[in-house]
Design a protein around this motif. Structure first.
Motif, mmCIF file in Angstrom:
data_model
loop_
_atom_site.group_PDB
_atom_site.id
_atom_site.type_symbol
_atom_site.label_atom_id
_atom_site.label_comp_id
_atom_site.label_asym_id
_atom_site.label_seq_id
_atom_site.Cartn_x
_atom_site.Cartn_y
_atom_site.Cartn_z
ATOM 1 N N GLU A 194 0.805 -1.215 -0.167
ATOM 2 C CA GLU A 194 -0.133 -0.391 0.019
ATOM 3 C C GLU A 194 0.880 1.353 0.019
ATOM 4 O O GLU A 194 0.496 1.899 -0.761
ATOM 5 N N GLN A 195 2.116 1.353 0.698
ATOM 6 C CA GLN A 195 2.860 2.463 0.684
ATOM 7 C C GLN A 195 3.441 2.933 -0.477
ATOM 8 O O GLN A 195 3.301 4.031 -0.862
ATOM 9 N N LYS A 196 3.631 1.792 -1.628
ATOM 10 C CA LYS A 196 4.253 2.335 -2.834
ATOM 11 C C LYS A 196 3.142 2.389 -3.911
ATOM 12 O O LYS A 196 3.342 3.066 -4.961
ATOM 13 N N TYR A 197 2.014 1.708 -3.780
ATOM 14 C CA TYR A 197 1.033 1.760 -4.763
ATOM 15 C C TYR A 197 -0.383 2.374 -4.504
ATOM 16 O O TYR A 197 -1.029 2.232 -5.360
ATOM 17 N N ALA A 198 -0.502 3.023 -3.546
ATOM 18 C CA ALA A 198 -1.738 3.697 -3.163
ATOM 19 C C ALA A 198 -1.604 5.125 -3.518
ATOM 20 O O ALA A 198 -2.810 5.753 -3.635
ATOM 21 N N SER A 199 -0.514 5.761 -4.037
ATOM 22 C CA SER A 199 -0.547 7.118 -4.440
ATOM 23 C C SER A 199 0.533 7.306 -5.576
ATOM 24 O O SER A 199 1.364 6.397 -5.497
ATOM 25 N N GLY A 200 0.583 8.166 -6.157
ATOM 26 C CA GLY A 200 1.595 8.551 -7.176
ATOM 27 C C GLY A 200 1.710 7.780 -8.355
ATOM 28 O O GLY A 200 0.496 7.148 -8.827
ATOM 29 N N ARG A 201 2.763 7.417 -8.786
ATOM 30 C CA ARG A 201 2.959 6.615 -9.969
ATOM 31 C C ARG A 201 2.422 5.232 -9.764
ATOM 32 O O ARG A 201 1.776 4.495 -10.604
ATOM 33 N N GLY A 202 2.704 4.611 -8.632
ATOM 34 C CA GLY A 202 1.988 3.287 -8.106
ATOM 35 C C GLY A 202 0.261 3.381 -8.215
ATOM 36 O O GLY A 202 -0.105 2.198 -8.861
ATOM 37 N N ALA A 203 -0.164 4.225 -8.103
ATOM 38 C CA ALA A 203 -1.542 4.132 -8.060
ATOM 39 C C ALA A 203 -2.126 4.432 -9.686
ATOM 40 O O ALA A 203 -2.888 3.692 -9.909
ATOM 41 N N VAL A 204 -1.213 4.941 -10.494
ATOM 42 C CA VAL A 204 -1.765 4.934 -11.759
ATOM 43 C C VAL A 204 -1.121 3.681 -12.412
ATOM 44 O O VAL A 204 -2.238 3.229 -13.258
ATOM 45 N N GLU A 205 -0.340 3.018 -11.895
ATOM 46 C CA GLU A 205 -0.284 1.510 -12.334
ATOM 47 C C GLU A 205 -1.388 0.848 -11.989
ATOM 48 O O GLU A 205 -1.828 -0.118 -12.617
ATOM 49 N N VAL A 206 -1.780 0.914 -10.587
ATOM 50 C CA VAL A 206 -2.994 0.108 -10.031
ATOM 51 C C VAL A 206 -4.059 0.379 -10.904
ATOM 52 O O VAL A 206 -5.024 -0.576 -11.603
ATOM 53 N N ARG A 207 -4.367 1.535 -11.230
ATOM 54 C CA ARG A 207 -5.358 2.215 -12.295
ATOM 55 C C ARG A 207 -5.483 1.495 -13.612
ATOM 56 O O ARG A 207 -6.542 1.007 -14.204
ATOM 57 N N LEU A 208 -4.182 1.529 -14.066
ATOM 58 C CA LEU A 208 -4.252 0.918 -15.666
ATOM 59 C C LEU A 208 -4.249 -0.327 -15.755
ATOM 60 O O LEU A 208 -5.073 -0.993 -16.450
ATOM 61 N N THR A 209 -3.840 -1.328 -14.411
ATOM 62 C CA THR A 209 -4.109 -2.735 -14.570
ATOM 63 C C THR A 209 -5.757 -2.859 -14.268
ATOM 64 O O THR A 209 -6.466 -3.604 -14.914
ATOM 65 N N GLY A 210 -6.424 -2.008 -13.422
ATOM 66 C CA GLY A 210 -7.949 -2.241 -13.506
ATOM 67 C C GLY A 210 -8.596 -1.881 -14.680
ATOM 68 O O GLY A 210 -9.355 -2.766 -14.927
ATOM 69 N N ALA A 211 -7.995 -0.962 -15.280
ATOM 70 C CA ALA A 211 -8.663 -0.585 -16.610
ATOM 71 C C ALA A 211 -8.659 -1.743 -17.672
ATOM 72 O O ALA A 211 -9.332 -2.197 -18.488
ATOM 73 N N VAL A 212 -7.101 -2.480 -17.617
ATOM 74 C CA VAL A 212 -6.906 -3.596 -18.634
ATOM 75 C C VAL A 212 -8.005 -4.859 -18.175
ATOM 76 O O VAL A 212 -8.390 -5.268 -19.068
ATOM 77 N N ILE A 213 -8.097 -5.223 -17.018
ATOM 78 C CA ILE A 213 -8.843 -6.119 -16.252
ATOM 79 C C ILE A 213 -10.134 -6.013 -16.911
ATOM 80 O O ILE A 213 -11.164 -6.853 -17.673
ATOM 81 N N LEU A 214 -10.871 -4.718 -16.765
ATOM 82 C CA LEU A 214 -12.262 -4.526 -17.105
ATOM 83 C C LEU A 214 -12.262 -4.555 -18.720
ATOM 84 O O LEU A 214 -13.269 -5.050 -19.140
ATOM 85 N N ALA A 215 -11.395 -3.964 -19.493
ATOM 86 C CA ALA A 215 -11.525 -4.036 -20.814
ATOM 87 C C ALA A 215 -11.479 -5.565 -21.225
ATOM 88 O O ALA A 215 -11.991 -5.897 -22.139
ATOM 89 N N GLY A 216 -10.791 -6.292 -20.710
ATOM 90 C CA GLY A 216 -10.644 -7.767 -21.027
ATOM 91 C C GLY A 216 -11.917 -8.469 -20.745
ATOM 92 O O GLY A 216 -12.380 -9.199 -21.840
ATOM 93 N N ILE A 217 -12.537 -8.305 -19.600
ATOM 94 C CA ILE A 217 -13.961 -8.709 -19.358
ATOM 95 C C ILE A 217 -14.878 -8.381 -20.494
ATOM 96 O O ILE A 217 -15.605 -9.176 -20.797
ATOM 97 N N ALA A 218 -14.998 -7.024 -20.577
ATOM 98 C CA ALA A 218 -15.818 -6.606 -21.717
ATOM 99 C C ALA A 218 -15.536 -7.029 -22.952
ATOM 100 O O ALA A 218 -16.546 -7.391 -23.473
ATOM 101 N N TRP A 219 -14.356 -7.401 -23.199
ATOM 102 C CA TRP A 219 -13.945 -7.925 -24.722
ATOM 103 C C TRP A 219 -14.378 -9.459 -24.708
ATOM 104 O O TRP A 219 -15.272 -9.763 -25.801
#
Length: 65
Positions: free
Chosen positions: A30-55
């Motif tokens: 959480e310390q590394k991925y809850a904010s900043g660049r890490g949060a962007v990576e987590v958000r992108l991963t969530g978007a990719v997962i949702l896009a895959g499910i939608a596809w």
């Protein structure tokens, strides 16, 4: 998986507060991925997962016709 990806996309900080059995965070800290660049990576991963499910859902509906 949809709930997990949705929380990843909307709020990485809230995603880390989900119960461990639904979160599936692996080695993410959480310390590394809850904010900043890490949060962007987590958000992108969530978007990719949702896009895959939608596809997959779209493809299954279109191919079934």
């Amino acid at each position: 998986m949809v709930v997990n990806a949705f929380f990843m996309l909307v709020s990485p900080r809230a995603w880390f507060r989900l119960p461990g059995w639904i979160r599936a965070q692996g080695s993410l800290a959480e310390q590394k991925y809850a904010s900043g660049r890490g949060a962007v990576e987590v958000r992108l991963t969530g978007a990719v997962i949702l896009a895959g499910i939608a596809w997959v859902l779209y493809d299954s509906v279109v191919k079934s016709r």
